[in-house]
Design a protein around this motif. Structure first.
Motif, PDB file in Angstrom:
ATOM      1  N   GLY A  42      -2.548   3.981  -3.393  1.00 46.32           N
ATOM      2  CA  GLY A  42      -2.173   3.053  -4.452  1.00 46.32           C
ATOM      3  C   GLY A  42      -1.807   1.711  -3.846  1.00 46.32           C
ATOM      4  N   LEU A  43      -1.853   0.701  -4.673  1.00 48.05           N
ATOM      5  CA  LEU A  43      -1.547  -0.653  -4.199  1.00 48.05           C
ATOM      6  C   LEU A  43      -0.805  -1.376  -5.307  1.00 48.05           C
ATOM      7  N   TRP A  76       0.851  -1.195   0.000  1.00 48.77           N
ATOM      8  CA  TRP A  76       0.000   0.000   0.000  1.00 48.77           C
ATOM      9  C   TRP A  76       0.880   1.236   0.000  1.00 48.77           C
ATOM     10  N   GLU A  77       0.433   2.244  -0.723  1.00 48.43           N
ATOM     11  CA  GLU A  77       1.137   3.525  -0.727  1.00 48.43           C
ATOM     12  C   GLU A  77       0.115   4.632  -0.526  1.00 48.43           C
TER      13      GLU A  77
END
Lengths: 756, 224
Positions: B55-56, B47-48
């Motif tokens: 985002g992933l 994960w970000e």
């Protein structure tokens, strides 16, 4: 005891003890002579058709020798059989092109499941207890025939109902013909995560009442509104094949992809840009983009033709959907709407798709029509890199079916309501491949209605929440043991008809349901006028009318060898589009989606979604899928609810904590998964677990989110609006081990905070 | 092997295909809860950012078949060893279950059998006769589907020809619809896997440990 007798005794007992302990009990079984020619150790690959969803992917099945335990004439023994060993995607199949999803990979466990129903059963205990006694096939068929004859004698044929899985293939057509010839209404096909709204919209916009096929391989930009097209929606393997090519299959050209949704799906994870909007407002975003594209004169309004004309205000340029207004409704900043419009308008070819949650609202049809109009505007319809409609084979004409067609069926909620309220009551119910007791909202009271039906016969291979209510079970072969076919609705540019003969001999005393129906039809006092003796005769009749792809082999032989026929359909065998739209121009405008439960008492949107492993729950009995880590949470063997970190902090909830989620219709307790990929005002839960009865692997495991759902429907199609329920949530306890994760902690939480 | 993360959809088909091909037993909920589930191949996720800018990324991780494998020198019985064609092989019959190799492996791709595998009848009929079952006390891991490699080599030899590029497909590669995984001969500069391995997007997992892994990860591109 003297010495002599002591020695005698020890000799005897010693020997028998040694014998009894000798090796495995299997080795004491008799070895029967194999009934088939098998070369030991040599693998043969045979074609198959994946039965798990409507995509209709082609299989190639590895078959080798194996020892199976069988009973012959009351004698237990082992016999060498040719057994399916592995399922792979058929490399040349026009839909899946060699790929196969995790569910398809695991389908082999259906055939070898330890809890399969192995022979016909008659109910022995109370309804729902699950106590059954063995009955012969002849006895079982006599029983069901006498029930149907009694109905017919009373002139009450319309009291026969059938609940089936949805599908467009020969099996559905056969069931429809059976019911029609008998004089009953048509089969009731209910799917929790069905696509009826989109089909209806495509019928209105494009004259094609079916799911679209996307040419992703040639697209430069894809805008997906909620569609989990790489996971569970439409034809996921075909779409993954196209996606791989779109991304890295063209040197120097990488297609871009934006996903619009409020809870990150497995598909959304792949997006270049992930855009959350308020649930149920996706159609407004689509029209906002159309407004800007028209205003920038990238495309004229007239380019959208009939699809655009359906939308109110289209020809006037959609003044009601200016960026500021879109921002107010969707919550997405106007500047970002403008940027998305530029992206969509500039990239050629580009395509928009919509599916799943955006269409599961009371305004679902509007949303689908809005996206259709947008696609028509940007020239994505029937163009390379856009959307297409796979030509559909007309089964009735192709299989040379004669006789009466069943009248339209009521919906499942209508059937239940009629049964409970003294309306036209069902006397005999047939259940094939559906489990509506598990997949319908409680408010529809399907279980109570079924309990009042005097006689239920099921063709199920497993005892589930619906089949356990049945009085007679006529278990079907597994898909590897019978003729299988599919007419894929989407996923291919040309028409496809998949077909495969049985891959292996039946393991148990089961019979192919299609053949059983045909036999019942023959045995009735007034035999049904059905033109086929067996299911493969029906298939052969269809394929006889198709042109062969290989010279000097007819289409039927060729398709059996390859597992599929594909090509242009001969004139007269294609399903015609519906040219005349039934809706007047300018009919559709945005109306705010309805949610069940007021926002103060129930502050969260509740999103149940099809599980990557189990879809709507029909695959929860397969141990490989239970133990497959979920792509986003890595959870195995579990149920959970996904919560935004900020929300979780406010409510004092940590990963693994037990929380109670309640709607106005029900409550459940499950484990929390804290994840950044979800809006703070939404909680999401995968469907599929929470079975009361569904084999040793799924029974009593986890929770079923359908228990919470309100009976909100899309007004136009009466399809369940499964994303239209609001819930409240509170923490009720610390982690108790019910959440099983394969990975360590997620990024937000230090390792060790939740248990391994 | 090369894994193109720009193509990977995270669907998990490779995970189940691996179970089906390699007779990996499921351990059940209770054992899985204490970390004993066996997935020779797993899809990791990263994960970000925070909502809404989140985002992933998915990364499929299997045995990296290191050229300088930390698992090999620690094995007292040479159960974990290097083959001539560069695979990290595991000889189950030599393994005495010290688990040193699993401790040494930085990729967490070695799994210990805490008990004898069992299949509730007739699930045993699904077993692949080309792959041996592992009994209690043995370490097991991804083999790059060595049974398929050898099978194809034998077939090619019988037909008196070379193995064609792309002819060998481990189960995970075969199942992947998006074609994110590509398998081939890294010693052949013309093979597709060699071509992909020269991509400027390429990198290897934990390369700075000096393990010299043989799986190339092609990073996900961002849209400019």
């Amino acid at each position: 005891m003297d010495r002599r007798s002591f020695i005698k005794l020890t000799a005897i007992t010693g020997t028998s003890a040694t014998l009894a302990g000798c090796g495995n009990p299997e080795n004491q079984l008799i070895r029967f002579i194999p009934a088939e020619d098998i070369v030991p150790g040599v693998a043969v690959w045979k074609p198959g058709v994946c039965p798990l969803c409507r995509a209709g992917c082609g299989l190639t099945v590895r078959v080798m020798d194996a020892d199976a335990e069988v009973v012959r004439d009351g004698q237990a023994g082992i016999v060498r059989i040719a057994a399916a060993k592995k399922l792979e995607g058929a490399p040349d199949h026009p839909v899946n092109r060699g790929g196969l999803c995790p569910r398809g990979q695991a389908a082999i466990q259906i055939t070898y499941h330890p809890d399969r129903i192995t022979q016909p059963l008659r109910r022995a205990g109370e309804r729902g207890q699950g106590r059954y006694e063995a009955v012969s096939w002849d006895g079982a068929l006599t029983e069901i025939v006498s029930r149907l004859d009694a109905l017919e004698g009373a002139g009450n044929q319309r009291a026969l109902a059938a609940v089936t899985q949805s599908g467009r293939g020969h099996r559905s057509a056969l069931i429809g013909r059976f019911l029609g010839a008998y004089g009953a209404p048509g089969p009731i096909a209910y799917e929790l995560f069905g696509d009826e709204v989109l089909r209806r919209a495509n019928g209105l916009s494009f004259g094609r009442q079916q799911l679209p096929t996307f040419d992703l391989a040639n697209a430069r930009y894809v805008l997906s509104l909620g569609a989990d097209f790489l996971g569970t929606w439409n034809s996921p393997v075909a779409q993954s094949v196209g996606y791989g090519r779109m991304r890295q299959g063209r040197p120097g050209l990488r297609g871009a992809f934006t996903q619009v949704e409020s809870r990150m799906s497995q598909t959304g994870a792949g997006a270049d840009e992930w855009v959350p909007v308020r649930p149920g407002t996706e159609g407004v975003l689509a029209l906002g983009l159309a407004n800007l594209i028209m205003a920038a004169q990238l495309h004229p309004a007239s380019a959208a033709g009939r699809a655009g004309a359906l939308i109110e205000g289209w020809n006037a340029g959609l003044a009601n959907y200016a960026p500021r207004e879109v921002e107010r409704i969707t919550g997405l900043a106007a500047a970002r709407v403008e940027r998305l419009a530029r992206q969509l308008g500039d990239a050629r070819p580009a395509v928009a798709m919509v599916g799943g949650p955006p269409l599961a609202h009371s305004n679902g049809l509007f949303t689908a029509l809005a996206v259709n109009a947008l696609n028509a505007l940007i020239g994505a319809v029937e163009q390379p890199g856009g959307m297409f409609f796979t030509p559909q084979l007309d089964v009735a004409t192709a299989s040379k079916a004669s006789g009466s067609v069943a009248s339209p069926a009521p919906t499942i909620d209508r059937l239940a309501a009629d049964g409970l309220s003294g309306g036209p009551a069902t006397q005999v119910l047939l259940v094939d491949g559906a489990n509506p007791v598990f997949t319908t909202p409680r408010a529809w009271r399907v279980r109570e209605a079924f309990e009042k039906i005097p006689y239920i016969a099921s063709f199920s291979s497993f005892l589930d929440e619906t089949s356990i209510l049945s009085d007679l079970i006529l278990p079907d072969h597994s898909f590897l043991e019978s003729w299988t076919e599919a007419l894929p609705e989407s996923g291919s540019m040309v028409a496809v008809a998949s077909v495969a003969p049985p891959v292996m001999r039946p393991l148990h005393q089961t019979r192919a349901t299609a053949d059983v129906l045909l036999e019942i039809g023959r045995r009735l006092r007034r035999p049904l006028d059905l033109p086929w003796q067996t299911f493969d005769e029906m298939l052969a009749a269809t394929f006889a009318g198709l042109p062969s792809a290989t010279a000097d082999v007819d289409a039927w032989t060729d398709a059996q060898a390859k597992g599929a026929w594909a090509g242009p359909l001969p004139a007269g065998l294609a399903v015609a589009g519906t040219a005349g739209a039934s809706a007047a121009p300018g009919t559709f405008a945005f109306t705010a989606p309805l949610f069940d439960g007021n926002a103060e008492q129930y502050p969260f949107y509740f999103l149940p979604y099809p599980s990557n492993a189990f879809l709507d729950g029909s695959l929860a009995h397969l141990p490989w899928l239970q133990e497959m880590p979920d792509p986003l949470s890595s959870a195995m063997w579990s149920s959970w609810v996904e919560i935004n970190p900020a929300t979780a902090e406010r409510l004092g909830i940590g990963t693994g904590d037990v929380v109670e989620v309640a709607s106005a219709h029900g409550a459940l307790r499950t484990a929390a998964v804290i994840t950044p990929g979800i809006a703070p005002d939404m909680v999401a839960m995968p469907a599929g677990q929470g079975h009361r009865t569904f084999t040793r692997y799924a029974s009593g495991r986890g929770e079923n989110p359908v228990e919470l759902l309100a009976p909100v429907t899309d007004a136009a199609t009466a399809a369940l609006a499964w994303a239209a329920t609001r819930v409240r949530m509170s923490r009720v306890g610390p982690p108790d081990g019910r959440l099983i994760l394969f990975a360590g902690g997620m990024r937000e939480h230090p390792a060790g905070e939740h248990q391994r | 092997m090369a894994a193109d993360l720009d193509r990977c959809t995270g669907c998990g088909a490779c995970v189940v295909a691996c179970h089906a091909e390699n007779n990996i037993s499921t351990v059940g909920a209770g054992q899985a809860a204490i970390g004993r589930a066996k997935h020779w191949l797993r899809v990791e996720r990263y994960w970000e950012g925070d909502f809404p800018n989140v985002g992933l990324k998915f990364v499929p991780v299997m045995c990296q078949q290191c050229d300088n494998a930390p698992c090999e020198p620690v094995c007292p019985t040479y159960a974990s060893h290097h083959t001539e064609d560069g695979l990290n092989a595991q000889v189950y019959n030599r393994c005495i279950g010290t688990r040193y190799c699993a401790n040494a492996c930085p990729y967490n791709v070695r799994f210990f059998d805490f008990f004898n595998p069992s299949w509730e009848k007739p699930l045993q009929l699904q077993l692949n006769p080309d792959v041996s079952l592992r009994e209690v006390g043995v370490m097991e891991k991804c083999t790059f589907c060595v049974q398929r490699i050898r099978g194809t080599q034998i077939q090619a030899k019988a037909e008196d020809r070379e193995v064609r590029d792309g002819e060998i497909q481990p189960a995970c590669v075969q199942s992947c619809g998006a074609r994110a995984l590509v398998f081939g001969d890294l010693a052949d500069p013309e093979s597709e896997v060699s071509r992909l391995s020269r991509s400027p997007r390429g990198s290897k997992l934990l390369e700075d440990l000096g393990t010299q892994p043989k799986v190339n990860y092609l990073s996900r591109q961002s849209q400019a």
